[in-house]
Enzyme design. Structure first.
Site, PDB file in Angstrom:
ATOM      1  N   SER A   1     -77.066 -69.126 -32.273  1.00 51.66           N
ATOM      2  CA  SER A   1     -77.092 -70.404 -31.545  1.00 51.66           C
ATOM      3  C   SER A   1     -76.748 -71.579 -32.486  1.00 51.66           C
ATOM      4  O   SER A   1     -76.092 -72.534 -32.077  1.00 51.66           O
ATOM      5  CB  SER A   1     -78.437 -70.627 -30.857  1.00 51.66           C
ATOM      6  OG  SER A   1     -79.459 -70.813 -31.797  1.00 51.66           O
ATOM      7  N   ASN A   2     -77.152 -71.462 -33.738  1.00 47.53           N
ATOM      8  CA  ASN A   2     -76.758 -72.512 -34.693  1.00 47.53           C
ATOM      9  C   ASN A   2     -75.262 -72.465 -34.975  1.00 47.53           C
ATOM     10  O   ASN A   2     -74.613 -73.502 -35.095  1.00 47.53           O
ATOM     11  CB  ASN A   2     -77.553 -72.387 -35.995  1.00 47.53           C
ATOM     12  CG  ASN A   2     -78.928 -73.013 -35.879  1.00 47.53           C
ATOM     13  OD1 ASN A   2     -79.042 -74.231 -35.763  1.00 47.53           O
ATOM     14  ND2 ASN A   2     -79.960 -72.193 -35.861  1.00 47.53           N
TER      15      ASN A   2
ATOM     16  N   ARG B   1     -78.603 -54.029 -53.000  1.00 50.68           N
ATOM     17  CA  ARG B   1     -78.339 -55.414 -52.612  1.00 50.68           C
ATOM     18  C   ARG B   1     -77.086 -55.940 -53.335  1.00 50.68           C
ATOM     19  O   ARG B   1     -76.272 -56.637 -52.757  1.00 50.68           O
ATOM     20  CB  ARG B   1     -79.567 -56.253 -53.003  1.00 50.68           C
ATOM     21  CG  ARG B   1     -79.729 -57.549 -52.257  1.00 50.68           C
ATOM     22  CD  ARG B   1     -81.049 -58.211 -52.597  1.00 50.68           C
ATOM     23  NE  ARG B   1     -82.194 -57.591 -51.945  1.00 50.68           N
ATOM     24  CZ  ARG B   1     -82.609 -57.866 -50.708  1.00 50.68           C
ATOM     25  NH1 ARG B   1     -81.982 -58.753 -49.988  1.00 50.68           N
ATOM     26  NH2 ARG B   1     -83.653 -57.268 -50.192  1.00 50.68           N
TER      27      ARG B   1
ATOM     28  N   ILE C   1     -82.141 -61.696 -47.925  1.00 50.76           N
ATOM     29  CA  ILE C   1     -82.457 -62.406 -49.168  1.00 50.76           C
ATOM     30  C   ILE C   1     -81.292 -62.197 -50.128  1.00 50.76           C
ATOM     31  O   ILE C   1     -80.781 -61.081 -50.258  1.00 50.76           O
ATOM     32  CB  ILE C   1     -83.776 -61.883 -49.764  1.00 50.76           C
ATOM     33  CG1 ILE C   1     -84.934 -62.319 -48.856  1.00 50.76           C
ATOM     34  CG2 ILE C   1     -83.979 -62.394 -51.180  1.00 50.76           C
ATOM     35  CD1 ILE C   1     -86.284 -61.793 -49.265  1.00 50.76           C
ATOM     36  N   LEU C   2     -80.853 -63.264 -50.772  1.00 53.94           N
ATOM     37  CA  LEU C   2     -79.695 -63.200 -51.667  1.00 53.94           C
ATOM     38  C   LEU C   2     -80.160 -63.197 -53.129  1.00 53.94           C
ATOM     39  O   LEU C   2     -81.154 -63.858 -53.470  1.00 53.94           O
ATOM     40  CB  LEU C   2     -78.780 -64.403 -51.418  1.00 53.94           C
ATOM     41  CG  LEU C   2     -78.167 -64.436 -50.007  1.00 53.94           C
ATOM     42  CD1 LEU C   2     -77.587 -65.815 -49.686  1.00 53.94           C
ATOM     43  CD2 LEU C   2     -77.092 -63.363 -49.851  1.00 53.94           C
TER      44      LEU C   2
ATOM     45  N   ASN D   1     -78.519 -73.877 -45.910  1.00 55.26           N
ATOM     46  CA  ASN D   1     -79.333 -73.012 -45.042  1.00 55.26           C
ATOM     47  C   ASN D   1     -80.154 -73.888 -44.114  1.00 55.26           C
ATOM     48  O   ASN D   1     -80.470 -75.034 -44.447  1.00 55.26           O
ATOM     49  CB  ASN D   1     -80.270 -72.153 -45.906  1.00 55.26           C
ATOM     50  CG  ASN D   1     -81.091 -71.182 -45.072  1.00 55.26           C
ATOM     51  OD1 ASN D   1     -80.565 -70.565 -44.135  1.00 55.26           O
ATOM     52  ND2 ASN D   1     -82.365 -71.044 -45.384  1.00 55.26           N
TER      53      ASN D   1
ATOM     54  N   HIS E   1     -83.837 -73.664 -42.098  1.00 52.66           N
ATOM     55  CA  HIS E   1     -85.068 -72.869 -42.093  1.00 52.66           C
ATOM     56  C   HIS E   1     -86.027 -73.457 -41.053  1.00 52.66           C
ATOM     57  O   HIS E   1     -86.224 -74.674 -41.009  1.00 52.66           O
ATOM     58  CB  HIS E   1     -85.706 -72.906 -43.485  1.00 52.66           C
ATOM     59  CG  HIS E   1     -86.954 -72.096 -43.557  1.00 52.66           C
ATOM     60  ND1 HIS E   1     -86.951 -70.716 -43.615  1.00 52.66           N
ATOM     61  CD2 HIS E   1     -88.260 -72.465 -43.535  1.00 52.66           C
ATOM     62  CE1 HIS E   1     -88.187 -70.282 -43.638  1.00 52.66           C
ATOM     63  NE2 HIS E   1     -89.004 -71.320 -43.594  1.00 52.66           N
TER      64      HIS E   1
ATOM     65  N   SER F   1     -85.774 -77.478 -41.331  1.00 53.36           N
ATOM     66  CA  SER F   1     -85.244 -78.166 -42.520  1.00 53.36           C
ATOM     67  C   SER F   1     -83.881 -77.599 -42.881  1.00 53.36           C
ATOM     68  O   SER F   1     -83.695 -76.379 -42.873  1.00 53.36           O
ATOM     69  CB  SER F   1     -86.166 -77.937 -43.726  1.00 53.36           C
ATOM     70  OG  SER F   1     -87.522 -78.173 -43.417  1.00 53.36           O
TER      71      SER F   1
ATOM     72  N   LEU G   1     -86.426 -68.821 -52.930  1.00 52.91           N
ATOM     73  CA  LEU G   1     -86.303 -68.566 -51.488  1.00 52.91           C
ATOM     74  C   LEU G   1     -86.775 -69.766 -50.662  1.00 52.91           C
ATOM     75  O   LEU G   1     -87.929 -70.194 -50.796  1.00 52.91           O
ATOM     76  CB  LEU G   1     -87.116 -67.317 -51.103  1.00 52.91           C
ATOM     77  CG  LEU G   1     -87.059 -66.930 -49.621  1.00 52.91           C
ATOM     78  CD1 LEU G   1     -85.675 -66.443 -49.229  1.00 52.91           C
ATOM     79  CD2 LEU G   1     -88.114 -65.877 -49.291  1.00 52.91           C
ATOM     80  N   ASP G   2     -85.891 -70.288 -49.847  1.00 52.02           N
ATOM     81  CA  ASP G   2     -86.152 -71.461 -48.997  1.00 52.02           C
ATOM     82  C   ASP G   2     -86.655 -72.649 -49.817  1.00 52.02           C
ATOM     83  O   ASP G   2     -87.390 -73.500 -49.311  1.00 52.02           O
ATOM     84  CB  ASP G   2     -87.157 -71.120 -47.877  1.00 52.02           C
ATOM     85  CG  ASP G   2     -86.643 -69.997 -46.976  1.00 52.02           C
ATOM     86  OD1 ASP G   2     -85.438 -69.971 -46.685  1.00 52.02           O
ATOM     87  OD2 ASP G   2     -87.458 -69.148 -46.570  1.00 52.02           O
TER      88      ASP G   2
HETATM   89  C1  GRF Z   1     -83.307 -70.180 -36.154  1.00 54.98           C
HETATM   90  O1  GRF Z   1     -84.617 -70.687 -36.026  1.00 54.98           O
HETATM   91  C2  GRF Z   1     -82.908 -70.172 -37.595  1.00 54.98           C
HETATM   92  O2  GRF Z   1     -83.404 -71.265 -38.295  1.00 54.98           O
HETATM   93  C3  GRF Z   1     -83.578 -68.905 -38.023  1.00 54.98           C
HETATM   94  O3  GRF Z   1     -83.211 -67.996 -37.018  1.00 54.98           O
HETATM   95  C4  GRF Z   1     -83.304 -68.694 -35.785  1.00 54.98           C
HETATM   96  C5  GRF Z   1     -82.201 -68.290 -34.822  1.00 54.98           C
HETATM   97  O4  GRF Z   1     -80.979 -68.689 -35.277  1.00 54.98           O
HETATM   98  N1  GRF Z   1     -83.391 -68.588 -39.377  1.00 54.98           N
HETATM   99  P1  GRF Z   1     -79.585 -68.464 -34.534  1.00 54.98           P
HETATM  100  O5  GRF Z   1     -79.779 -68.572 -33.053  1.00 54.98           O
HETATM  101  O6  GRF Z   1     -79.096 -67.066 -34.895  1.00 54.98           O
HETATM  102  O7  GRF Z   1     -78.704 -69.542 -35.070  1.00 54.98           O
END
Ligand code: GRF
Length: 215
Positions: free
Chosen positions: A16-17, A68, A95-96, A110, A112, A139, A147-148
């Site tokens: 969705s983002n 990884r 995690i990278l 990123n 979060h 954020s 991490l974050d």
């Molecule tokens: C969002 O809250 C994002 O911050 C988190 O995963 C959720 C869903 O993201 N890390 P999306 O719909 O895949 O962009």
């Protein structure tokens, strides 16, 4: 019109983002071209969204790699072929390693779902409810090896109501995510946002520790 900034978006799920970024590029709100979307999980909605928008969308399944580092070598190769100026993690759930992060330091963002520095990691919505917090949020930050924990650029806050569950709270937060992520990506693409000496800089001014307009 200035050249469009080349962006690669990394995803793992619903996207969705990613959609909010695709839409912002389409309307010209962001002067960028998403040249590739890479998912570490197959058959996710995010890949469909990218294909629908005519974006090169590929899966590099992390499960196909022993380590990884091997996964990241493959990821890095694809990213470098696309030669982006910005890498956007949008719901990317791997995690990278420090090496990977350092390679792209200052050009990887990123989002979060918490008011960082509170609640890095997973299950942020439930953790905020369990702690009895009355506010929560999201954020956007530069990615650093912690991490974050990289420099925060912008946060959006939402209320937590009595009897909220994690699903209701997540839905309230994600609406804000879709507003702040395109805004921040737009700042980067127009050259206003940079990372310098471990700090986020907007218009050459160092942002507060909790991001732009922190109170
Ligand atoms: C969002 O809250 C994002 O911050 C988190 O995963 C959720 C869903 O993201 N890390 P999306 O719909 O895949 O962009």
């Amino acid at each position: 019109m200035n050249q469009k900034t080349k962006v690669v978006v990394l995803v793992s799920g619903g996207g969705s983002n990613l959609q909010s970024l695709i839409d912002a590029c389409a309307t010209g709100k962001i002067n960028a071209e998403i040249s590739m979307v890479i998912s570490n999980r197959p058959n996710v909605l995010a890949l469909e969204r990218a294909e629908k928008a005519g974006i090169n969308a590929i899966c590099i399944d992390h499960k196909a790699f022993e380590t990884r580092e091997e996964f990241e070598a493959s990821l890095s190769k694809k990213i470098d072929e696309a030669a982006p100026e910005l890498i956007v993690l949008a719901g990317f759930m791997r995690i990278l390693t420090d090496d990977f992060v350092n390679k792209y330091l200052g050009k990887m963002l990123n989002i979060h779902p918490s008011l960082l520095p509170k609640y890095p990691g997973l299950n942020t919505h439930q953790r905020a409810i369990d702690a009895g917090d009355d506010v929560h949020g999201a954020s956007v930050h530069f990615v650093s090896p912690v991490l974050d924990g990289g420099p925060i650029i912008l946060r959006a806050q939402v209320p937590i109501f009595n009897n909220d569950n994690a699903v209701e709270l997540a839905a309230r937060v994600v609406v804000q995510e879709h507003m702040i992520y395109p805004l921040v990506v737009g700042w980067f693409c127009s050259g206003r946002l940079k990372m310098k000496d471990g700090f986020a800089m907007l218009d050459n001014k160092r942002l507060e520790e909790k991001g732009y307009a922190s109170d």
